[in-house]
Write an enzyme that holds these catalytic residues in place. Structure first.
Site, PDB file in Angstrom:
ATOM      1  N   HIS A   1      -5.661 -14.590   9.209  1.00  0.00           N
ATOM      2  CA  HIS A   1      -4.978 -13.294   9.065  1.00  0.00           C
ATOM      3  C   HIS A   1      -5.841 -12.096   9.463  1.00  0.00           C
ATOM      4  O   HIS A   1      -5.422 -10.968   9.281  1.00  0.00           O
ATOM      5  CB  HIS A   1      -4.444 -13.067   7.638  1.00  0.00           C
ATOM      6  CG  HIS A   1      -3.613 -14.188   7.122  1.00  0.00           C
ATOM      7  ND1 HIS A   1      -2.548 -14.700   7.823  1.00  0.00           N
ATOM      8  CD2 HIS A   1      -3.685 -14.907   5.980  1.00  0.00           C
ATOM      9  CE1 HIS A   1      -2.004 -15.697   7.123  1.00  0.00           C
ATOM     10  NE2 HIS A   1      -2.674 -15.842   6.002  1.00  0.00           N
TER      11      HIS A   1
ATOM     12  N   ARG B   1       1.175 -10.964   5.972  1.00  0.00           N
ATOM     13  CA  ARG B   1       2.612 -11.006   6.261  1.00  0.00           C
ATOM     14  C   ARG B   1       2.990 -10.366   7.599  1.00  0.00           C
ATOM     15  O   ARG B   1       4.140 -10.413   8.003  1.00  0.00           O
ATOM     16  CB  ARG B   1       3.388 -10.357   5.117  1.00  0.00           C
ATOM     17  CG  ARG B   1       3.269 -11.207   3.841  1.00  0.00           C
ATOM     18  CD  ARG B   1       4.148 -10.716   2.733  1.00  0.00           C
ATOM     19  NE  ARG B   1       5.555 -10.768   3.086  1.00  0.00           N
ATOM     20  CZ  ARG B   1       6.529 -10.315   2.301  1.00  0.00           C
ATOM     21  NH1 ARG B   1       6.230  -9.776   1.137  1.00  0.00           N
ATOM     22  NH2 ARG B   1       7.785 -10.396   2.666  1.00  0.00           N
TER      23      ARG B   1
ATOM     24  N   PRO C   1       0.835  -1.210   0.000  1.00  0.00           N
ATOM     25  CA  PRO C   1       0.000   0.000   0.000  1.00  0.00           C
ATOM     26  C   PRO C   1       0.873   1.266   0.000  1.00  0.00           C
ATOM     27  O   PRO C   1       1.787   1.391   0.793  1.00  0.00           O
ATOM     28  CB  PRO C   1      -0.785  -0.106   1.312  1.00  0.00           C
ATOM     29  CG  PRO C   1      -0.639  -1.523   1.763  1.00  0.00           C
ATOM     30  CD  PRO C   1       0.648  -2.028   1.187  1.00  0.00           C
ATOM     31  N   GLU C   2       0.588   2.160  -0.919  1.00  0.00           N
ATOM     32  CA  GLU C   2       1.293   3.440  -1.009  1.00  0.00           C
ATOM     33  C   GLU C   2       0.390   4.535  -0.434  1.00  0.00           C
ATOM     34  O   GLU C   2      -0.753   4.279  -0.066  1.00  0.00           O
ATOM     35  CB  GLU C   2       1.635   3.734  -2.475  1.00  0.00           C
ATOM     36  CG  GLU C   2       2.599   2.725  -3.088  1.00  0.00           C
ATOM     37  CD  GLU C   2       4.034   2.947  -2.633  1.00  0.00           C
ATOM     38  OE1 GLU C   2       4.318   4.000  -2.030  1.00  0.00           O
ATOM     39  OE2 GLU C   2       4.859   2.052  -2.860  1.00  0.00           O
TER      40      GLU C   2
ATOM     41  N   ARG D   1      23.045  19.357  -3.816  1.00  0.00           N
ATOM     42  CA  ARG D   1      22.980  17.910  -3.562  1.00  0.00           C
ATOM     43  C   ARG D   1      23.335  17.167  -4.835  1.00  0.00           C
ATOM     44  O   ARG D   1      22.779  17.440  -5.898  1.00  0.00           O
ATOM     45  CB  ARG D   1      21.574  17.506  -3.095  1.00  0.00           C
ATOM     46  CG  ARG D   1      21.143  18.124  -1.774  1.00  0.00           C
ATOM     47  CD  ARG D   1      21.973  17.637  -0.592  1.00  0.00           C
ATOM     48  NE  ARG D   1      22.044  16.167  -0.531  1.00  0.00           N
ATOM     49  CZ  ARG D   1      21.117  15.420   0.062  1.00  0.00           C
ATOM     50  NH1 ARG D   1      20.092  15.972   0.658  1.00  0.00           N
ATOM     51  NH2 ARG D   1      21.238  14.110   0.080  1.00  0.00           N
TER      52      ARG D   1
END
Ligand SMILES: [Zn+2]
Length: 271
Positions: free
Chosen positions: A91, A110, A2-3, A152
């Site tokens: 789960h 997981r 998931p983002e 940078r």
């Protein structure tokens, strides 16, 4: 995994069921996810009133009148809303049951998800305090990014994926935003010209906002118990398209590894 857009979609899906509710019951079936589930989670939440469900980076902040639970989906975590009793499946590690009898159930095959607790301002929590600004917030401006990029030599792609610079720009979104801003992913951050940086800030906001918008169409999945994301995939212009023609110029899209992550770019459009 998931983002940020999936986490924001989750927040929007859950907020109407949680905000303003008094929590009736907490069920912890698995006492350890990525870290042990803190005793305050089951001990303090029953009877507490939820004041808000907020998001910071990929953390969901369940704010209550007794403290804040910090929830993270990890690699495979997801929540769903059950309006009637259903026996837990494998789960299904945690339940938050509201006074209305709605169960918000956390599933995580997981177990890299997290539940933490703080009685203080969550912005001061050690996992949250060092984070850079929200990409869709007012603090993420071209002036800010220019200041953080000056001198940078790090490549621009890992630079914008660094959560201390800006949060929530995952690998897919970084590739897509750099393509839209026409910046080569390996260009040194300090050598991106100001107009390109300006385009990059806009592109990062755009790809994330589009993905969140797409996610809005999947909100109903929270009620039927599916809720699997990945809804940005049909918009991808370079990501995972190595060898295919660039949608802008037709040149073959190339792939390179930067900061151990696959990067996709058009060698003609991105300099
Ligand atoms: Zn091109």
């Amino acid at each position: 995994m998931p983002e940020l857009p999936e986490v924001e979609t989750t927040r929007r899906g859950l907020a109407p069921w949680l905000e303003g509710q008094r929590i009736a019951q907490i069920v912890v079936r698995v006492p350890r996810l990525r870290w042990p589930v803190p005793p305050e989670f089951a001990g303090l939440l029953p009877g507490a009133r939820v004041t808000a469900l907020e998001r910071r980076a990929k953390w969901l902040l369940l704010r209550t009148d007794r403290g804040t639970a910090l929830l993270h989906l990890g690699m495979t975590g997801s929540f769903r809303v059950l309006r009637e009793h259903r026996p837990p499946a494998v789960h299904d590690h945690l339940d938050i049951v509201t006074g209305d009898g709605v169960t918000v159930r956390f599933n995580d095959p997981r177990r890299f998800g997290s539940v933490l607790w703080t009685a203080d301002d969550p912005a001061l929590h050690p996992l949250i305090a060092p984070l850079g600004p929200e990409p869709l917030g007012d603090d993420f401006t071209v002036e800010y990014l220019r200041g953080r990029s000056r001198k940078r030599s790090v490549a621009i792609k890992p630079h914008i994926m660094n959560a201390q610079i800006v949060v929530g720009v995952g690998n897919i979104y970084a590739s897509e935003a750099l393509f839209r801003a026409r910046i080569h992913p390996a260009r040194a951050a300090g050598r991106v010209a100001l107009p390109r940086l300006e385009a990059l800030v806009a592109a990062i906001r755009e790809v994330l906002a589009e993905s969140i918008r797409d996610g809005g169409t999947t909100l109903r999945d929270f009620y039927n118990g599916e809720g699997q994301p990945g809804y940005f995939s049909r918009r991808l212009r370079v990501y995972d398209r190595a060898g295919s023609p660039c949608v802008e110029c037709g040149a073959p899209v190339r792939q390179m590894v930067l900061g151990q992550r696959s990067s996709y770019y058009c060698p003609r459009c991105q300099r």
